[in-house]
Design a protein around this motif. Structure first.
Motif, PDB file in Angstrom:
ATOM      1  N   VAL A  43     -57.370  -0.170 -57.597  1.00 38.41           N
ATOM      2  CA  VAL A  43     -56.400   1.456 -58.022  1.00 38.41           C
ATOM      3  C   VAL A  43     -55.958   1.130 -56.186  1.00 38.41           C
ATOM      4  O   VAL A  43     -54.616   1.536 -56.398  1.00 38.41           O
ATOM      5  N   GLY A  44     -56.494   0.699 -55.313  1.00 36.89           N
ATOM      6  CA  GLY A  44     -55.701   0.413 -54.404  1.00 36.89           C
ATOM      7  C   GLY A  44     -54.464  -0.561 -54.373  1.00 36.89           C
ATOM      8  O   GLY A  44     -53.370  -0.809 -53.655  1.00 36.89           O
ATOM      9  N   PHE A  45     -54.810  -1.823 -55.380  1.00 39.26           N
ATOM     10  CA  PHE A  45     -53.600  -2.290 -55.733  1.00 39.26           C
ATOM     11  C   PHE A  45     -52.482  -1.948 -56.437  1.00 39.26           C
ATOM     12  O   PHE A  45     -51.733  -2.362 -55.839  1.00 39.26           O
ATOM     13  N   LEU A  46     -53.274  -0.930 -57.457  1.00 41.08           N
ATOM     14  CA  LEU A  46     -51.516  -0.088 -57.538  1.00 41.08           C
ATOM     15  C   LEU A  46     -51.374   0.340 -56.704  1.00 41.08           C
ATOM     16  O   LEU A  46     -49.950  -0.020 -57.361  1.00 41.08           O
ATOM     17  N   ALA A  47     -52.006   0.596 -55.899  1.00 33.61           N
ATOM     18  CA  ALA A  47     -51.116   1.836 -54.547  1.00 33.61           C
ATOM     19  C   ALA A  47     -50.435   1.171 -53.722  1.00 33.61           C
ATOM     20  O   ALA A  47     -49.431   1.726 -53.039  1.00 33.61           O
ATOM     21  N   TRP A  48     -50.763  -0.534 -53.749  1.00 36.76           N
ATOM     22  CA  TRP A  48     -50.062  -1.633 -53.014  1.00 36.76           C
ATOM     23  C   TRP A  48     -48.254  -1.950 -53.498  1.00 36.76           C
ATOM     24  O   TRP A  48     -47.644  -1.797 -53.113  1.00 36.76           O
ATOM     25  N   ILE A  49     -48.852  -2.572 -54.888  1.00 40.19           N
ATOM     26  CA  ILE A  49     -47.945  -2.270 -56.006  1.00 40.19           C
ATOM     27  C   ILE A  49     -46.079  -1.321 -55.724  1.00 40.19           C
ATOM     28  O   ILE A  49     -45.330  -1.318 -55.044  1.00 40.19           O
ATOM     29  N   LEU A  50     -46.990  -0.197 -55.251  1.00 47.17           N
ATOM     30  CA  LEU A  50     -45.834   1.329 -55.530  1.00 47.17           C
ATOM     31  C   LEU A  50     -45.378   1.744 -54.515  1.00 47.17           C
ATOM     32  O   LEU A  50     -44.026   1.516 -54.234  1.00 47.17           O
ATOM     33  N   THR A  51     -45.989   1.205 -53.541  1.00 47.62           N
ATOM     34  CA  THR A  51     -46.029   0.896 -51.608  1.00 47.62           C
ATOM     35  C   THR A  51     -44.523  -0.234 -51.723  1.00 47.62           C
ATOM     36  O   THR A  51     -44.018   0.274 -50.715  1.00 47.62           O
ATOM     37  N   LEU A  52     -44.620  -1.339 -52.211  1.00 43.42           N
ATOM     38  CA  LEU A  52     -43.899  -2.022 -52.420  1.00 43.42           C
ATOM     39  C   LEU A  52     -42.501  -1.800 -52.841  1.00 43.42           C
ATOM     40  O   LEU A  52     -41.660  -2.263 -51.918  1.00 43.42           O
ATOM     41  N   VAL A  53     -42.720  -1.236 -53.784  1.00 45.22           N
ATOM     42  CA  VAL A  53     -40.956  -0.668 -54.096  1.00 45.22           C
ATOM     43  C   VAL A  53     -40.610   0.484 -53.146  1.00 45.22           C
ATOM     44  O   VAL A  53     -39.682   0.363 -53.463  1.00 45.22           O
TER      45      VAL A  53
ATOM     46  N   CYS B  70     -49.506   7.498 -51.951  1.00 44.43           N
ATOM     47  CA  CYS B  70     -50.296   8.275 -50.924  1.00 44.43           C
ATOM     48  C   CYS B  70     -51.707   8.691 -51.603  1.00 44.43           C
ATOM     49  O   CYS B  70     -53.020   8.829 -51.346  1.00 44.43           O
ATOM     50  N   ALA B  71     -51.424   9.647 -53.274  1.00 45.92           N
ATOM     51  CA  ALA B  71     -52.603   9.770 -53.761  1.00 45.92           C
ATOM     52  C   ALA B  71     -54.152   8.795 -53.911  1.00 45.92           C
ATOM     53  O   ALA B  71     -54.718   8.464 -54.482  1.00 45.92           O
ATOM     54  N   LEU B  72     -53.033   7.438 -54.536  1.00 47.27           N
ATOM     55  CA  LEU B  72     -53.133   5.936 -55.256  1.00 47.27           C
ATOM     56  C   LEU B  72     -54.241   5.651 -53.744  1.00 47.27           C
ATOM     57  O   LEU B  72     -56.049   4.969 -54.158  1.00 47.27           O
ATOM     58  N   ALA B  73     -53.698   5.460 -52.760  1.00 42.67           N
ATOM     59  CA  ALA B  73     -54.871   4.904 -51.398  1.00 42.67           C
ATOM     60  C   ALA B  73     -56.041   6.232 -51.321  1.00 42.67           C
ATOM     61  O   ALA B  73     -56.571   5.724 -51.253  1.00 42.67           O
ATOM     62  N   PHE B  74     -55.940   6.964 -51.699  1.00 40.91           N
ATOM     63  CA  PHE B  74     -57.200   8.099 -51.320  1.00 40.91           C
ATOM     64  C   PHE B  74     -57.623   7.932 -52.668  1.00 40.91           C
ATOM     65  O   PHE B  74     -59.584   8.327 -52.205  1.00 40.91           O
ATOM     66  N   ILE B  75     -57.306   7.925 -53.346  1.00 44.24           N
ATOM     67  CA  ILE B  75     -58.494   7.844 -54.870  1.00 44.24           C
ATOM     68  C   ILE B  75     -59.188   6.273 -54.504  1.00 44.24           C
ATOM     69  O   ILE B  75     -60.417   6.193 -55.009  1.00 44.24           O
ATOM     70  N   ALA B  76     -58.160   5.613 -54.203  1.00 42.64           N
ATOM     71  CA  ALA B  76     -59.531   3.822 -53.887  1.00 42.64           C
ATOM     72  C   ALA B  76     -59.441   3.690 -52.535  1.00 42.64           C
ATOM     73  O   ALA B  76     -61.363   3.739 -53.156  1.00 42.64           O
ATOM     74  N   PHE B  77     -59.039   4.727 -51.748  1.00 41.24           N
ATOM     75  CA  PHE B  77     -60.482   5.343 -50.116  1.00 41.24           C
ATOM     76  C   PHE B  77     -61.605   5.559 -51.055  1.00 41.24           C
ATOM     77  O   PHE B  77     -63.088   5.339 -50.937  1.00 41.24           O
ATOM     78  N   CYS B  78     -61.485   7.272 -52.012  1.00 45.35           N
ATOM     79  CA  CYS B  78     -63.144   7.444 -52.168  1.00 45.35           C
ATOM     80  C   CYS B  78     -63.452   6.519 -53.099  1.00 45.35           C
ATOM     81  O   CYS B  78     -64.818   7.297 -53.441  1.00 45.35           O
ATOM     82  N   CYS B  79     -63.124   5.931 -53.799  1.00 40.11           N
ATOM     83  CA  CYS B  79     -63.848   5.022 -55.056  1.00 40.11           C
ATOM     84  C   CYS B  79     -64.793   3.848 -54.317  1.00 40.11           C
ATOM     85  O   CYS B  79     -66.376   3.706 -54.378  1.00 40.11           O
TER      86      CYS B  79
END
Length: 253
Positions: free
Chosen positions: A145-155, A121-130
Motif C-alpha cells: 500500500v505504501g508503494f501505491l501511495a508513493w506512486i500517487l505522490t510521485l504523480v 494521504c489516506a493510503l500512507a496512513f493505511i500503510a502505517f496501520c498495516c
C-alpha cells in the motif's frame, strides 16, 4: 537473533516514516483555502500599504487573498473549496497577468489532479496501520500500500511543479512587479515522496530479513535433535522420552 533484533528496531523506523508521510500529505491537503497561510504557491502583489502587500495563496482545493485592504484590519478572503479551479484566470483578473490559452488551459486543467493529495494521504496512513501490526503479512501489505501511495505522490509532485511552475514563471516575467514563490505546501509533498520511499523500503526489507532469520532459527532447532528426558541407557539404546523442542518467540514477526 542479532540480525532479527536489528531488523525489528529498523522496522519501527520505517513505520514512523510512513506515519510522517501521511502527516505531510495531510498538511498539503489542508492548504488554502482551509488554512490560508499554507500554500502551494504564494504571489505577493504590488499594491502599496503601510504594513505589507496583499498576497494570493493558492492551495490544493482553492485560494485565499491575504491582507485585503484596508490592511489595518488584516482581513483575509478565501474562495470556496472544490476539486479543480482556475489559478491562471484568477491571476489574470487580480494582477492582469497575461497567459496564453495553452498555458491557462494546461495549469487550470491539472488542478483536478491535486485530488491525489488526500488519496495518497489516506493510503500512507493505511500503510502505517498495516505495518504497525505484528505479522509478516501485515508488513507486506503495508509495504504494498505504501508503494501505491508513493506512486500517487510521485504523480502529485510532477503535477504540482508543472502547475505552479507555469504560474510562477508567468507572474515573475510579466513586468508587473508581483513576485511568486513556492509555498510550504509543495515542499511537504516533495518531502512526503522521500519519506514514503524510505519508509516502504525499510518495512519491506526488514520484514524479509526477519522472515529469513525465523526460518534459519527453526532449521537450527530441527538439526539440534531432541534432548532426552532420561539419561539412562539400555543395551546401547536411549530409553528416555524425547522432549519437545522449545519454540522461538518473535515479538514483531
Amino acid at each position: 537473533m542479532a540480525l532479527y533484533n536489528v531488523a525489528k528496531k529498523t522496522h519501527w523506523l520505517g513505520v514512523f516514516l510512513l506515519f510522517l508521510s501521511a502527516i505531510l500529505l495531510l498538511v498539503a491537503t489542508i492548504s488554502a483555502p482551509v488554512i490560508p497561510d499554507i500554500s502551494m504557491l504564494r504571489v505577493t502583489l504590488t499594491n502599496v500599504t503601510d504594513i505589507r502587500n496583499t498576497s494570493v495563496s493558492f492551495g490544493s482545493f482553492g485560494y485565499c487573498v491575504l491582507d485585503v485592504p484596508p490592511i489595518q484590519t488584516d482581513q483575509d478572503w478565501c474562495g470556496s473549496r472544490h476539486i479543480g479551479y482556475q489559478p491562471a484566470d484568477i491571476m489574470a483578473k487580480i494582477d492582469h497577468t497575461p497567459f496564453s490559452e495553452m498555458s491557462a488551459g494546461f495549469s487550470d486543467g491539472l488542478t483536478r489532479v491535486m485530488i491525489l493529495h488526500p488519496i495518497a494521504c489516506a493510503l500512507a496512513f493505511i500503510a502505517f496501520c498495516c505495518s504497525l501490526g505484528s505479522g509478516i503479512i501485515g508488513s507486506l501489505i503495508g509495504a504494498s500500500v505504501g508503494f501505491l501511495a508513493w506512486i500517487l505522490t510521485l504523480v502529485s509532485v510532477a503535477v504540482d511543479f508543472s502547475i505552479w511552475g507555469t504560474i510562477k514563471k508567468h507572474v515573475n516575467n510579466d513586468g508587473s512587479g508581483s513576485v511568486a514563490h513556492y509555498g510550504p505546501g509543495i515542499w511537504v509533498v516533495l518531502a512526503a515522496l522521500v519519506t514514503l520511499f524510505f519508509g516502504l523500503i525499510i518495512v519491506f526489507f526488514t520484514c524479509c530479513a526477519a522472515q529469513r532469520e525465523k526460518k534459519r532459527a527453526n532449521n537450527a532447532v530441527k538439526n539440534e535433535g531432541y534432548p532426552a528426558a532420561n539419561d539412562g541407557y539400555n543395551n546401547g539404546y536411549n530409553n528416555g522420552v524425547a522432549a519437545a523442542p522449545r519454540k522461538k518467540k518473535f515479538g514483531l514477526f
